[in-house]
Design a protein around this motif. Sequence first.
Motif, PDB file in Angstrom:
ATOM      1  N   LEU A 309      52.808   9.659  13.864  1.00 43.46           N
ATOM      2  CA  LEU A 309      53.879   8.729  14.183  1.00 43.46           C
ATOM      3  C   LEU A 309      54.060   7.707  13.061  1.00 43.46           C
ATOM      4  O   LEU A 309      53.091   7.188  12.522  1.00 43.46           O
ATOM      5  N   ASP A 310      55.321   7.411  12.741  1.00 43.04           N
ATOM      6  CA  ASP A 310      55.619   6.375  11.752  1.00 43.04           C
ATOM      7  C   ASP A 310      57.045   5.906  11.984  1.00 43.04           C
ATOM      8  O   ASP A 310      57.990   6.458  11.437  1.00 43.04           O
ATOM      9  N   ASN A 311      57.203   4.897  12.827  1.00 45.03           N
ATOM     10  CA  ASN A 311      58.530   4.451  13.230  1.00 45.03           C
ATOM     11  C   ASN A 311      58.698   2.966  12.950  1.00 45.03           C
ATOM     12  O   ASN A 311      58.215   2.128  13.702  1.00 45.03           O
ATOM     13  N   PRO A 312      59.378   2.588  11.877  1.00 44.26           N
ATOM     14  CA  PRO A 312      59.591   1.173  11.590  1.00 44.26           C
ATOM     15  C   PRO A 312      60.648   0.560  12.507  1.00 44.26           C
ATOM     16  O   PRO A 312      61.552   1.241  12.979  1.00 44.26           O
ATOM     17  N   PHE A 313      60.522  -0.725  12.754  1.00 44.98           N
ATOM     18  CA  PHE A 313      61.490  -1.457  13.575  1.00 44.98           C
ATOM     19  C   PHE A 313      62.389  -2.314  12.697  1.00 44.98           C
ATOM     20  O   PHE A 313      62.086  -2.575  11.537  1.00 44.98           O
ATOM     21  N   ALA A 314      63.500  -2.777  13.304  1.00 45.94           N
ATOM     22  CA  ALA A 314      64.431  -3.633  12.578  1.00 45.94           C
ATOM     23  C   ALA A 314      64.652  -4.970  13.261  1.00 45.94           C
ATOM     24  O   ALA A 314      65.001  -5.951  12.611  1.00 45.94           O
ATOM     25  N   GLY A 315      64.467  -5.030  14.588  1.00 49.26           N
ATOM     26  CA  GLY A 315      64.700  -6.272  15.299  1.00 49.26           C
ATOM     27  C   GLY A 315      65.033  -6.031  16.752  1.00 49.26           C
ATOM     28  O   GLY A 315      64.712  -4.979  17.315  1.00 49.26           O
ATOM     29  N   GLN A 316      65.675  -7.010  17.359  1.00 48.60           N
ATOM     30  CA  GLN A 316      66.086  -6.901  18.762  1.00 48.60           C
ATOM     31  C   GLN A 316      67.494  -7.464  18.905  1.00 48.60           C
ATOM     32  O   GLN A 316      67.769  -8.591  18.492  1.00 48.60           O
ATOM     33  N   CYS A 317      68.384  -6.654  19.499  1.00 44.36           N
ATOM     34  CA  CYS A 317      69.771  -7.067  19.719  1.00 44.36           C
ATOM     35  C   CYS A 317      69.967  -7.409  21.195  1.00 44.36           C
ATOM     36  O   CYS A 317      69.619  -6.612  22.066  1.00 44.36           O
ATOM     37  N   VAL A 318      70.529  -8.568  21.472  1.00 45.48           N
ATOM     38  CA  VAL A 318      70.792  -8.986  22.846  1.00 45.48           C
ATOM     39  C   VAL A 318      72.252  -9.404  22.955  1.00 45.48           C
ATOM     40  O   VAL A 318      72.708 -10.285  22.221  1.00 45.48           O
ATOM     41  N   SER A 319      72.985  -8.751  23.831  1.00 43.04           N
ATOM     42  CA  SER A 319      74.372  -9.159  24.066  1.00 43.04           C
ATOM     43  C   SER A 319      74.390 -10.353  25.010  1.00 43.04           C
ATOM     44  O   SER A 319      73.550 -10.477  25.904  1.00 43.04           O
ATOM     45  N   LEU A 320      75.345 -11.227  24.818  1.00 36.09           N
ATOM     46  CA  LEU A 320      75.518 -12.409  25.663  1.00 36.09           C
ATOM     47  C   LEU A 320      76.966 -12.457  26.120  1.00 36.09           C
ATOM     48  O   LEU A 320      77.751 -13.317  25.728  1.00 36.09           O
ATOM     49  N   ARG A 322      80.700 -10.155  26.469  1.00 31.45           N
ATOM     50  CA  ARG A 322      81.458  -9.335  25.518  1.00 31.45           C
ATOM     51  C   ARG A 322      81.790 -10.104  24.245  1.00 31.45           C
ATOM     52  O   ARG A 322      82.116  -9.498  23.219  1.00 31.45           O
ATOM     53  N   ALA A 323      81.699 -11.424  24.277  1.00 29.88           N
ATOM     54  CA  ALA A 323      82.087 -12.218  23.107  1.00 29.88           C
ATOM     55  C   ALA A 323      80.914 -12.928  22.462  1.00 29.88           C
ATOM     56  O   ALA A 323      81.111 -13.832  21.641  1.00 29.88           O
ATOM     57  N   GLY A 324      79.692 -12.542  22.813  1.00 25.44           N
ATOM     58  CA  GLY A 324      78.533 -13.200  22.230  1.00 25.44           C
ATOM     59  C   GLY A 324      77.361 -12.251  22.098  1.00 25.44           C
ATOM     60  O   GLY A 324      77.244 -11.283  22.846  1.00 25.44           O
ATOM     61  N   ALA A 325      76.471 -12.541  21.148  1.00 20.69           N
ATOM     62  CA  ALA A 325      75.267 -11.737  20.943  1.00 20.69           C
ATOM     63  C   ALA A 325      74.370 -12.446  19.949  1.00 20.69           C
ATOM     64  O   ALA A 325      74.808 -13.336  19.210  1.00 20.69           O
ATOM     65  N   VAL A 326      73.105 -12.048  19.935  1.00 20.86           N
ATOM     66  CA  VAL A 326      72.147 -12.516  18.939  1.00 20.86           C
ATOM     67  C   VAL A 326      71.346 -11.308  18.467  1.00 20.86           C
ATOM     68  O   VAL A 326      70.930 -10.481  19.285  1.00 20.86           O
ATOM     69  N   VAL A 327      71.144 -11.213  17.174  1.00 26.56           N
ATOM     70  CA  VAL A 327      70.287 -10.175  16.600  1.00 26.56           C
ATOM     71  C   VAL A 327      69.103 -10.878  15.953  1.00 26.56           C
ATOM     72  O   VAL A 327      69.263 -11.588  14.948  1.00 26.56           O
ATOM     73  N   GLN A 328      67.915 -10.708  16.557  1.00 27.11           N
ATOM     74  CA  GLN A 328      66.687 -11.242  15.981  1.00 27.11           C
ATOM     75  C   GLN A 328      66.120 -10.208  15.024  1.00 27.11           C
ATOM     76  O   GLN A 328      65.749  -9.109  15.430  1.00 27.11           O
ATOM     77  N   LEU A 329      66.065 -10.537  13.748  1.00 24.87           N
ATOM     78  CA  LEU A 329      65.541  -9.604  12.756  1.00 24.87           C
ATOM     79  C   LEU A 329      64.020  -9.596  12.800  1.00 24.87           C
ATOM     80  O   LEU A 329      63.380 -10.571  13.205  1.00 24.87           O
ATOM     81  N   ALA A 330      63.427  -8.463  12.405  1.00 23.48           N
ATOM     82  CA  ALA A 330      61.978  -8.295  12.491  1.00 23.48           C
ATOM     83  C   ALA A 330      61.459  -7.528  11.291  1.00 23.48           C
ATOM     84  O   ALA A 330      62.213  -6.871  10.560  1.00 23.48           O
ATOM     85  N   SER A 331      60.154  -7.603  11.091  1.00 24.76           N
ATOM     86  CA  SER A 331      59.493  -6.774  10.100  1.00 24.76           C
ATOM     87  C   SER A 331      59.433  -5.341  10.602  1.00 24.76           C
ATOM     88  O   SER A 331      59.670  -5.073  11.788  1.00 24.76           O
ATOM     89  N   THR A 332      59.102  -4.421   9.734  1.00 26.02           N
ATOM     90  CA  THR A 332      58.995  -3.023  10.162  1.00 26.02           C
ATOM     91  C   THR A 332      57.876  -2.821  11.167  1.00 26.02           C
ATOM     92  O   THR A 332      57.852  -1.831  11.891  1.00 26.02           O
ATOM     93  N   GLN A 333      56.934  -3.788  11.251  1.00 26.19           N
ATOM     94  CA  GLN A 333      55.845  -3.706  12.234  1.00 26.19           C
ATOM     95  C   GLN A 333      56.235  -4.358  13.555  1.00 26.19           C
ATOM     96  O   GLN A 333      55.400  -4.590  14.414  1.00 26.19           O
ATOM     97  N   ASP A 334      57.517  -4.678  13.735  1.00 23.49           N
ATOM     98  CA  ASP A 334      58.045  -5.245  14.976  1.00 23.49           C
ATOM     99  C   ASP A 334      57.550  -6.663  15.229  1.00 23.49           C
ATOM    100  O   ASP A 334      57.241  -7.036  16.362  1.00 23.49           O
ATOM    101  N   VAL A 335      57.480  -7.449  14.184  1.00 22.33           N
ATOM    102  CA  VAL A 335      57.152  -8.872  14.298  1.00 22.33           C
ATOM    103  C   VAL A 335      58.400  -9.664  13.922  1.00 22.33           C
ATOM    104  O   VAL A 335      58.947  -9.485  12.829  1.00 22.33           O
ATOM    105  N   ALA A 336      58.849 -10.536  14.825  1.00 18.62           N
ATOM    106  CA  ALA A 336      60.089 -11.275  14.601  1.00 18.62           C
ATOM    107  C   ALA A 336      59.980 -12.177  13.376  1.00 18.62           C
ATOM    108  O   ALA A 336      58.967 -12.843  13.156  1.00 18.62           O
ATOM    109  N   ARG A 337      61.048 -12.189  12.573  1.00 11.03           N
ATOM    110  CA  ARG A 337      61.146 -13.089  11.425  1.00 11.03           C
ATOM    111  C   ARG A 337      61.946 -14.326  11.832  1.00 11.03           C
ATOM    112  O   ARG A 337      62.520 -14.392  12.914  1.00 11.03           O
ATOM    113  N   ARG A 338      62.031 -15.278  10.924  1.00 10.98           N
ATOM    114  CA  ARG A 338      62.853 -16.455  11.211  1.00 10.98           C
ATOM    115  C   ARG A 338      64.338 -16.133  11.126  1.00 10.98           C
ATOM    116  O   ARG A 338      65.168 -16.828  11.716  1.00 10.98           O
ATOM    117  N   ALA A 339      64.691 -15.089  10.415  1.00 15.03           N
ATOM    118  CA  ALA A 339      66.097 -14.757  10.224  1.00 15.03           C
ATOM    119  C   ALA A 339      66.702 -14.133  11.472  1.00 15.03           C
ATOM    120  O   ALA A 339      66.056 -13.386  12.206  1.00 15.03           O
TER     121      ALA A 339
END
Length: 404
Positions: A309-320, A322-339
Amino acid sequence: MRTHVLVLGAGYAGVMAANRLTRRDDVDVTLVNPRDHFVERIRLHQLAAGTHDAVQPFARVLAPRVRVVVGEATAIDVDARRVRLTGREELGYDYLVYAVGSRGSDGGVPGAREHALPVSTFDDATRLRRVLDDDPGAPVVVVGGGPTGLECAAELAERGRAVTLVPGHEVAPYFREPARRVALRRLARLGVTVLAGAHVVRVRADGAVLDDGAVLDDGAVVPGRTLWAAGFEPSGLARSSGLRTDAAGRLLTDETLTSLDSDRIVAAGDAAAPSGVPQRMSCQAALPLGMRAADTVLARIAGVTPAALDNPFAGQCVSLGRAGAVVQLASTQDVARRAHVGGAVAVWVKEAVCRSTVGSLAREARRPGSTWLPSSRARRRVLARTAAAAPAVTPAPGAAKVDA
């Protein structure tokens, strides 16, 4: 000689695995699922709110060669290589892909099962939509501060519903603080009342009973329909069938997703615990895990060593809404970044992700094996970090039992 592969579960991981298995003409694939269509689980909050039907026909996302059996697995006989379904029907297999997914968890909260309205399955969300349609003026209490809770609260509030969010310990626990602030501002603009730090300790017919963190006050009742979005738990099928699982009930596997009890069983999606270190429950994990599971089976059929297994992550997308959302970016190890990403760009990204999951399945159905598997050193770093934090958790060995 033909090989029969049985796939349990038609979620993101199961459908992807079934499609990819059709790369070989001498492999027959049977997919077992409780319903005769594909459910877009990441859109169930939209189904509840009436902004999407969250369904795709199998004809769009499933390879024509895959046989579908509508039913639910109730037991796995590892030695006989047979699976019992509801109604006492049994199906045999040469290889089994265990992709039964997860279900909503009530967390043991008294009254939640009887009085709360879950949103974790298609049937749950359909029932919730009917209840809300029948009582359009009723306020809603959403329990859960994770992605499902936030998405349900925002979607319903955007449609004009009075919503109170009871997040438990924290709103958006995966998010770093900058992304969390964006989510809270959006909820405030939609009129959602957020009871920060509040916990639901009981659900009654007239509402949710709160605890201030120390003392239960039976008078502290938030009236309204109680929508339960407080987490998921794996299916109990593996454990009840005598297979080794982690503490939560996920099937324990090695890093090729092969069960520790049989090299004829591989796991994918929310139901898998490779090396006892499962990946985050998400379609971001489910699709690659489905591909990896299929590739493991195909490798064993071909007599070659499966890849780890070798599956990198990119982040977490949450819709708020139909007119809102937040994308929390993450490291490939699934650790949230500040961005993070917000605004119209995040709305576009979230919708693109929802569409691309279905598109990936449809593409793999038409051209099995065409979907690209990302590669990095992310998984090895996750295992190393986990081992350093908890030395008792180590990468699992290969399959302990080899079937003839």
